[in-house]
Write an enzyme that holds these catalytic residues in place. Structure first.
Site, PDB file in Angstrom:
ATOM      1  N   ASP A   1      -3.474   1.071   8.940  1.00 24.18           N
ATOM      2  CA  ASP A   1      -3.587   0.190   7.781  1.00 24.18           C
ATOM      3  C   ASP A   1      -4.943   0.393   7.073  1.00 24.18           C
ATOM      4  O   ASP A   1      -5.030   0.491   5.852  1.00 24.18           O
ATOM      5  CB  ASP A   1      -3.436  -1.240   8.297  1.00 24.18           C
ATOM      6  CG  ASP A   1      -3.447  -2.246   7.184  1.00 24.18           C
ATOM      7  OD1 ASP A   1      -2.561  -2.141   6.319  1.00 24.18           O
ATOM      8  OD2 ASP A   1      -4.353  -3.100   7.166  1.00 24.18           O
TER       9      ASP A   1
ATOM     10  N   GLY B   1      -4.269 -12.985   4.403  1.00 25.45           N
ATOM     11  CA  GLY B   1      -3.634 -14.301   4.308  1.00 25.45           C
ATOM     12  C   GLY B   1      -2.807 -14.394   3.042  1.00 25.45           C
ATOM     13  O   GLY B   1      -3.209 -13.903   1.991  1.00 25.45           O
TER      14      GLY B   1
ATOM     15  N   LYS C   1      -5.924   2.009   3.257  1.00 27.31           N
ATOM     16  CA  LYS C   1      -6.812   1.390   2.265  1.00 27.31           C
ATOM     17  C   LYS C   1      -7.885   2.374   1.811  1.00 27.31           C
ATOM     18  O   LYS C   1      -8.232   2.435   0.621  1.00 27.31           O
ATOM     19  CB  LYS C   1      -7.456   0.133   2.848  1.00 27.31           C
ATOM     20  CG  LYS C   1      -6.451  -1.005   3.050  1.00 27.31           C
ATOM     21  CD  LYS C   1      -7.061  -2.185   3.763  1.00 27.31           C
ATOM     22  CE  LYS C   1      -6.011  -3.287   3.942  1.00 27.31           C
ATOM     23  NZ  LYS C   1      -6.418  -4.300   4.897  1.00 27.31           N
TER      24      LYS C   1
ATOM     25  N   ALA D   1      -7.060  -7.933  -0.065  1.00 29.75           N
ATOM     26  CA  ALA D   1      -6.293  -9.054  -0.613  1.00 29.75           C
ATOM     27  C   ALA D   1      -6.875  -9.514  -1.952  1.00 29.75           C
ATOM     28  O   ALA D   1      -6.959  -8.724  -2.881  1.00 29.75           O
ATOM     29  CB  ALA D   1      -6.236 -10.202   0.388  1.00 29.75           C
TER      30      ALA D   1
ATOM     31  N   LYS E   1       0.814  -1.219   0.000  1.00 28.77           N
ATOM     32  CA  LYS E   1       0.000   0.000   0.000  1.00 28.77           C
ATOM     33  C   LYS E   1       0.844   1.264   0.000  1.00 28.77           C
ATOM     34  O   LYS E   1       0.309   2.356  -0.114  1.00 28.77           O
ATOM     35  CB  LYS E   1      -0.880   0.003   1.259  1.00 28.77           C
ATOM     36  CG  LYS E   1      -1.961  -1.048   1.237  1.00 28.77           C
ATOM     37  CD  LYS E   1      -2.753  -1.057   2.525  1.00 28.77           C
ATOM     38  CE  LYS E   1      -2.105  -1.904   3.597  1.00 28.77           C
ATOM     39  NZ  LYS E   1      -2.085  -3.353   3.354  1.00 28.77           N
TER      40      LYS E   1
END
Ligand code: ADP
Ligand code: ASP
Ligand code: MG
Length: 820
Positions: free
Chosen positions: A677, A797, A681, A610, A578
């Site tokens: 975080d 993940g 986004k 993701a 990012k």
């Protein structure tokens, strides 16, 4: 018919290099039929060079005996292994006599200090004598009815401007006189011949191919098979271009043109005797006799470009001047001058303004050529109508050859486009009148680069992508494994040719010319060279591959800082990081402008959610004219997990510790709990919508108490327990209203207001149902107003993130034209 054979086989020097090679040839000849067959042979590889070396040594007054011994020893070694006693005796007698002959000639040469061409021909011609005699005796040793024939007894050649030419009448007469009815196999010497006065001469280097076609004509053969060390005629020189492919069919004219412009696989004059008699030629590999090779015949089935070649050692001669405009006969005067000086012109190009004419001549004739032209135009030079005669040394000619180019207007554009992109300086251009080739004169030092770039533009799958991966950690490693599994399917189903050619960790990197073996990249990386990102990018952007992409899975700011430079030089960039997309707005804007100017792609679908298609959905909505009113969602898998699991039964800090132990948080959970975080986004989504949002404009509610912002992780986890009661109170207050707690991000599409923080949501709110680490993003748009569009699923993940990066890679290939 006395002189008839069905097939003439020709084995080149590489096919007769040593014992193993001889044995292979013997087995091919043994199974060759129908009988009789004629077999033309070259000298064993390197022997012709070695014999030339002897003459040069004698000329220079050096001792040649050790070198002569070495040549003899090589032949003796072969004879001992291949012949029975009786034949070995005969061989020894003959070869000892010839050794004496050679010695005598060399002694005479040493005395005079100079050897005429005939001496070179005489000495060098022994290589073919020996291999013909050896092969015939070896076949006879194995019980095959075989003998050998000295081509000098039939073949007469004369020197022509274009090199040695066959004196057909004389040759036919001599052939008729010397050729006896052939046994099952007759071995014929390649390369050697006699001149009109009966002196020794040759067909020139590589001339055995020509010998084979001359004998095919004399013998009225049905076909010629040229056995060599490659699988056929390739689309380019395999020693200089990776990824060449076999040309299945060529016309004689195409083959001639390729050979003339430097394809060493065939002597350029080979085809001439065959065309008139319609004799087809096969080029096949002695090491893979089962392969079908290349067929050269009257027609070439598929049209278009067949091959790319270069000839080095050229000089460009340029005659320029205003006084040439409209003056008839300038060109003919130029060429007459060159012809009188005995200089052959390889290529001619004249600007339509008639202001200049240039031509390519062999480099060694360059100075003489300039002199000749200067003399011819002395008057004009004196009157300054001609500015002068310029000579540019160190040039090569690059030629693209193919019969079908005639009807294909795009060929030249493609070729010069590729040269332009590779930064090659084209000095002159010519198209053969036959339209069977387009040639360009280029600096020799750029020839390899030019050859690869032009070859790639015609030959490779247009979706051949050179891939460099940085950061083979969790996501990067999974990506490599996923890509490895899909490469064969993508190649066969979609003609997508993915080549991971470079992998860089923080300390070491591996670079591979073709592709890194994805089965063993971990080991390769351990013994790799020290990481250097400049070298890495240079390597990834290979000239011979049309597209390059760097995939950055490192999450490293120093790497992200290079994206703009890479994009500027034409490398596509894909990243799950990012940092760039949520970094300072001016830097991001420059990156986007660069990307547009360089016409390359920057893909970061996995930066939000993701593998979930969030950015793509947003793009689709906007591009189809929808208006985004708001985006709301749970954008952190970690925070989703924490609040899904937090029911008040256990303290919040205990759940954080548990999540950390399960690997659901960043190593330092503050990175998640701070909300930074999620804010990043949101910035990425906002910018994707065209909003100019900076990270510090996002209102963020951090779940990290200020007092615990610094200090160790354990200290933080302990300290967090002090806030457990407050968190429970918040939860209970929410529950009292039949609400749940969720960490939510909200973006107002009109005002650009962005907020991130913990919220109370009704228990039947869609965000309340998300499970485990699910991300949920809700798009409220003009079209999806009452019933918002929701994207939901696992949003974290390494496995799903890697799959998302892979999807970006496939999106890139689709953009490049693949049908994936
Ligand atoms: P031989 O000894 O069989 O005559 P050569 O060495 O003369 O073999 O010619 C074969 C070589 O030509 C190949 O090994 C290859 O390196 C080179 N070559 C150059 N251009 C081409 C091409 N377009 N196709 C195939 N081979 C080529
Ligand atoms: N032996 C010769 C050469 O090396 C001829 C040939 O191999 O075709 O040039
Ligand atoms: Mg050859």
């Amino acid at each position: 018919m006395k002189n008839h054979v069905d097939i003439v086989h020709k084995f080149g020097g590489t096919s007769l290099a040593g014992l193993d090679e001889f044995r292979r040839v013997i087995s091919i000849v043994e199974s060759a039929g129908p009988r009789p067959v004629a077999v033309v042979v070259s000298a064993p590889a390197g022997i012709t060079d070695a014999l030339h070396g002897l003459v040069r040594a004698a000329e220079a007054g050096e001792d040649w005996s050790a070198a002569l011994d070495a040549v003899m020893a090589r032949c003796h070694g072969l004879a001992h292994a291949l012949l029975d006693r009786e034949r070995l005796g005969a061989w020894n007698t003959a070869i000892e006599r010839e050794r004496e002959d050679i010695n005598d000639v060399l002694k005479a040469t040493a005395l005079i200090g100079r050897a005429p061409a005939a001496v070179f021909a005489l000495v060098a011609g022994h290589g073919e004598l020996w291999s013909a005699r050896l092969l015939a005796a070896a076949l006879a040793t194995r019980g095959i009815d075989a003998d050998w024939f000295d081509a000098r007894d039939a073949l007469t050649v004369i020197d022509s401007e274009l090199g040695p030419a066959v004196a057909w009448e004389q040759t036919r007469t001599r052939f008729a006189a010397s050729w006896t009815p052939a046994p099952a196999v007759r071995v014929i010497t390649g390369y050697i011949a006699r001149d009109e006065r009966g002196g020794p001469t040759t067909l020139g280097r590589n001339g055995s191919d020509f010998s084979a076609s001359i004998f095919a004509a004399l013998l009225e053969a049905g076909e010629v098979v040229i056995w060599t060390d490659v699988d056929g005629v390739m689309s380019g020189d395999p020693r200089r271009i990776p990824d060449v492919s076999i040309i299945r069919e060529l016309s004689w004219h195409e083959a001639m043109e390729l050979a003339y412009f430097g394809a060493k696989v065939l002597h350029p004059r080979t085809m001439a005797p065959l065309v008139a008699r319609s004799i087809p030629v096969w080029i096949r590999n002695t090491a893979h006799p089962e392969g079908s090779g290349t067929r050269i015949g009257a027609v070439s089935s598929d049209g278009g470009v067949k091959g790319v070649t270069t000839i080095a050692g050229m000089a460009l001669l340029n005659l320029e001047g205003a006084g040439l405009i409209g003056v008839p006969g300038t060109a003919s005067r130029l060429f007459e001058a060159l012809r009188n000086a005995g200089i052959s012109v390889v290529l001619i190009s004249q600007g339509s303004s008639e202001h200049s004419i240039c031509c390519a001549v062999p480099e060694e004739d360059g100075l003489r050529a300039r002199e000749a032209v200067r003399n011819a135009f002395a008057a004009e030079i004196h009157q300054v109508q001609v500015e002068g005669v310029e000579l540019v040394p160190d040039c090569s000619i690059l030629a693209v050859v193919g019969e079908g180019m005639r009807g294909m207007p795009g060929v030249a554009a493609k070729m010069f486009g590729a040269l332009g992109r590779a930064g090659v300086n084209v000095r002159a251009i010519a198209q053969g009148a036959s339209e069977r080739n387009i040639s360009a004169v280029i600096p020799s030092e750029e020839a390899d680069r030019a050859l690869r770039a032009v070859h790639a533009s015609f030959y490779l799958s247009p979706q051949a992508v050179s891939i460099g991966l940085i950061g083979p950690g969790g996501v990067g490693a999974q990506l490599l494994d996923q890509v490895a599994g899909e490469i064969p399917r993508l190649a066969s189903e979609s003609r997508v040719d993915l080549r991971v050619r470079a992998i860089a960790g923080s300390r070491r990197m591996v670079l591979a010319t073709r592709a890194v073996d994805l089965g063993t990249w971990r080991e390769a990386l351990q013994s790799g060279e020290p990481t250097d990102l400049d070298t890495f990018a240079d390597h990834v952007q290979a000239e011979h591959l049309p597209h390059a992409v760097i995939i950055d899975c490192s999450g490293n700011a120093a790497v992200a800082a290079r994206y703009t430079d890479w994009l500027a030089r034409g490398i596509h960039v894909i990243t799950p990081s990012k940092l760039a997309a949520s970094g300072p707005l001016d830097v991001w804007r420059r990156l986007q402008e660069t990307r547009r100017e360089a016409n390359v792609r920057y893909l970061g679908e996995t930066t939000v959610g993701a593998g979930l298609p969030i950015i793509q959905t947003l793009r689709d909505l906007r591009q189809t004219g929808d208006e985004i009113i708001a985006i709301e969602g749970i954008l952190s898998g970690t925070l989703a997990f924490l609040f899904n699991g937090y029911d008040g039964a256990r303290p919040f800090s205990a759940i954080v510790s548990e999540a950390r132990a399960l690997g659901f948080t960043e190593p330092d959970p503050r990175d998640d709990l701070s909300g930074l975080d999620v804010a990043r986004k949101l910035v990425i989504l906002a910018r994707e919508m065209g909003l100019e949002l900076e990270l510090d404009q996002v209102e963020v509610e951090s779940l990290v108490p200020e007092a615990l912002a610094d200090g160790g992780i354990d200290e933080f986890l302990e300290g967090l327990a002090a806030g457990d009661d407050d968190m429970r109170e918040r939860l209970e207050a929410a529950r009292a209203r039949d609400h749940v707690l969720r960490y939510v991000a909200r973006l107002d599409g009109r005002s650009g207001k962005a907020v991130v923080g913990l919220e109370e949501l009704p228990a039947d709110h869609p965000f309340a149902y998300a499970r485990l680490t699910d991300n949920v993003v809700q798009f409220v748009t003009r079209r999806y107003k009452d019933n918002p569009l929701v994207v939901q699923g696992p949003g974290a993940g390494p496995g799903v993130t890697a799959a998302g990066v892979f999807a970006d890679l496939l999106r890139l290939t689709a953009y490049l034209g693949a049908d994936v």
